[in-house]
Scaffold this motif. Structure first.
Motif, short mmCIF file in Angstrom:
data_model
loop_
_atom_site.label_atom_id
_atom_site.label_comp_id
_atom_site.label_asym_id
_atom_site.label_seq_id
_atom_site.Cartn_x
_atom_site.Cartn_y
_atom_site.Cartn_z
N ILE A 92 0.84 -1.20 0.00
CA ILE A 92 0.00 0.00 0.00
C ILE A 92 0.87 1.25 0.00
O ILE A 92 0.61 2.22 -0.72
N GLY A 93 1.95 1.22 0.80
CA GLY A 93 2.84 2.38 0.87
C GLY A 93 3.54 2.65 -0.45
O GLY A 93 3.61 3.80 -0.90
N LEU A 94 4.05 1.60 -1.09
CA LEU A 94 4.74 1.78 -2.37
C LEU A 94 3.79 2.24 -3.47
O LEU A 94 4.14 3.09 -4.30
N THR A 95 2.58 1.68 -3.46
CA THR A 95 1.58 2.10 -4.45
C THR A 95 1.17 3.55 -4.24
O THR A 95 1.06 4.34 -5.19
N ALA A 96 0.97 3.93 -2.98
CA ALA A 96 0.59 5.30 -2.67
C ALA A 96 1.69 6.28 -3.06
O ALA A 96 1.41 7.39 -3.54
N MET A 97 2.94 5.87 -2.87
CA MET A 97 4.07 6.73 -3.24
C MET A 97 4.06 7.03 -4.73
O MET A 97 4.25 8.18 -5.15
N GLN A 98 3.80 6.00 -5.54
CA GLN A 98 3.76 6.21 -6.99
C GLN A 98 2.48 6.91 -7.43
O GLN A 98 2.48 7.61 -8.44
N ALA A 99 1.41 6.73 -6.67
CA ALA A 99 0.18 7.48 -6.98
C ALA A 99 0.44 8.97 -6.82
O ALA A 99 -0.01 9.79 -7.64
N LEU A 100 1.18 9.32 -5.78
CA LEU A 100 1.53 10.73 -5.56
C LEU A 100 2.50 11.21 -6.64
O LEU A 100 2.34 12.31 -7.20
N ASN A 101 3.49 10.38 -6.94
CA ASN A 101 4.49 10.74 -7.95
C ASN A 101 3.84 10.98 -9.31
O ASN A 101 4.05 12.03 -9.94
N PHE A 102 3.03 10.03 -9.77
CA PHE A 102 2.39 10.17 -11.08
C PHE A 102 1.26 11.19 -11.04
O PHE A 102 0.99 11.87 -12.04
N GLY A 103 0.58 11.29 -9.91
CA GLY A 103 -0.52 12.25 -9.80
C GLY A 103 -0.04 13.68 -9.94
O GLY A 103 -0.73 14.51 -10.57
N LEU A 104 1.12 13.97 -9.38
CA LEU A 104 1.65 15.33 -9.43
C LEU A 104 2.32 15.64 -10.77
O LEU A 104 2.39 16.80 -11.18
N ARG A 105 2.82 14.60 -11.45
CA ARG A 105 3.59 14.83 -12.69
C ARG A 105 3.06 13.98 -13.84
O ARG A 105 3.83 13.52 -14.68
N LEU A 106 1.76 13.79 -13.88
CA LEU A 106 1.19 12.84 -14.82
C LEU A 106 1.50 13.20 -16.27
O LEU A 106 1.95 12.34 -17.04
N ASP A 107 1.28 14.43 -16.65
CA ASP A 107 1.51 14.82 -18.05
C ASP A 107 2.97 14.64 -18.43
O ASP A 107 3.29 14.13 -19.52
N TYR A 108 3.86 15.06 -17.54
CA TYR A 108 5.29 14.95 -17.82
C TYR A 108 5.71 13.49 -17.93
O TYR A 108 6.43 13.10 -18.87
N LEU A 109 5.26 12.65 -16.99
CA LEU A 109 5.66 11.25 -17.00
C LEU A 109 5.03 10.48 -18.16
O LEU A 109 5.65 9.58 -18.72
N LYS A 110 3.80 10.85 -18.52
CA LYS A 110 3.19 10.21 -19.68
C LYS A 110 3.96 10.54 -20.95
O LYS A 110 4.10 9.69 -21.85
N GLU A 111 4.47 11.75 -21.03
CA GLU A 111 5.28 12.13 -22.19
C GLU A 111 6.63 11.41 -22.16
O GLU A 111 7.12 10.94 -23.19
N GLN A 112 7.22 11.30 -20.96
CA GLN A 112 8.52 10.66 -20.84
C GLN A 112 8.45 9.17 -21.16
O GLN A 112 9.37 8.61 -21.77
N TYR A 113 7.35 8.52 -20.73
CA TYR A 113 7.21 7.08 -20.95
C TYR A 113 6.16 6.78 -22.02
O TYR A 113 5.49 5.74 -21.97
N ALA A 114 6.03 7.66 -22.97
CA ALA A 114 4.99 7.52 -24.00
C ALA A 114 5.06 6.19 -24.73
O ALA A 114 4.03 5.61 -25.09
N ASP A 115 6.27 5.69 -24.93
CA ASP A 115 6.42 4.42 -25.66
C ASP A 115 6.07 3.21 -24.82
O ASP A 115 5.79 2.14 -25.35
N ASN A 116 6.12 3.36 -23.50
CA ASN A 116 5.88 2.22 -22.60
C ASN A 116 5.43 2.74 -21.23
O ASN A 116 6.21 2.77 -20.27
N LEU A 117 4.16 3.12 -21.15
CA LEU A 117 3.65 3.69 -19.90
C LEU A 117 3.73 2.69 -18.75
O LEU A 117 4.15 3.03 -17.64
#
Length: 238
Positions: free
Chosen positions: A27-52
């Motif tokens: 739960i802790g690791l999932t929540a950490m990445q939920a925060l990470n991707f939630g705050l930077r979703l557009d940037y990370l989607k662009e960075q990992y566009a080939d393999n989300l």
């Protein structure tokens, strides 16, 4: 005999907070990445566009070896602490169950609990990806299942040595401190050498020959298990 001892250990962990720990890590690791991707979703989607999905798994797995080693340390201490706190070693070892069976049962219990935690992490990460809008058709199920299980195989030496130390030591401070040191050292182990055993949990995911490192971890873990089992069988545990 091992089955009987394992069944008894399952009953003993009720109400001891062990299941809370099993759920806490994924739960802790999932929540950490939920925060990470939630705050930077557009940037990370662009960075990992080939393999989300690969990007999400890669961000999670960085923390998995540390979580596994700390989890192995705390679980081992909690499992051993049940016997130490209740002073039930003499009563347990007086039963018609051989010492190696008692020892193996506690090792299997720790392994199963860690495997459950790893599978919960897989479920949590897949669920998070779906919530973030990743395509369900592209879910890399094989990689998602390996997310925790491969590093777990690489981290088995830590589990084996921690279980050994916690079972034979009534004072849990020393083995727990040692386990924390191993976990922290494991974070920087790749800078020492990929062949360093504490690096195997990371290499079991990231190396081209990941299965080799998982097998090496499992092999060394079993060797330490056997050594610990022999020591436990001869030691007067109070």
């Amino acid at each position: 005999m091992t089955g009987r001892a394992l069944s008894a250990d399952w009953l003993k962990i009720r109400g001891k907070g062990i299941w809370f720990l099993v759920f806490l890590a994924p739960i802790g690791l999932t929540a950490m990445q939920a925060l990470n991707f939630g705050l930077r979703l557009d940037y990370l989607k662009e960075q990992y566009a080939d393999n989300l999905w690969g990007g999400l798994l890669g961000n999670v797995v960085v923390f998995v070896p540390l979580a596994l080693m700390l989890g192995a340390t705390i679980l081992s201490s909690m499992i051993a602490g049940i016997e130490h706190e209740q002073g039930s070693w003499k009563q347990l070892l007086a039963m018609p169950i051989k010492r190696p069976a008692v020892y193996l049962a506690k090792f299997l219990l720790a392994c199963v609990l860690l495997m459950i935690s790893c599978l919960l992490l897989t479920a949590g990460v897949v669920g998070l990806g779906l919530v973030l809008g990743f395509d369900a058709k592209d879910i890399p199920w094989a990689q998602a299942l390996k997310l925790g299980l491969m590093p777990l195989a690489g981290a088995l030496p830590v589990l084996s040595i921690e279980l050994w130390f916690t079972l034979v030591s009534k004072n849990q401070a020393l083995p727990v401190t040692f386990g924390i040191i191993l976990a922290i050292t494991g974070m920087f182990s790749l800078s020492i050498s990929p062949q360093f055993p504490l690096a195997w949990a990371q290499m079991a995911w990231s190396a081209p020959n990941a299965y080799l490192y998982a097998a090496m971890g499992a092999g060394l873990g079993i060797l330490i298990l056997l050594i610990g089992m022999m020591h436990f069988s001869r030691k007067d545990v109070a």
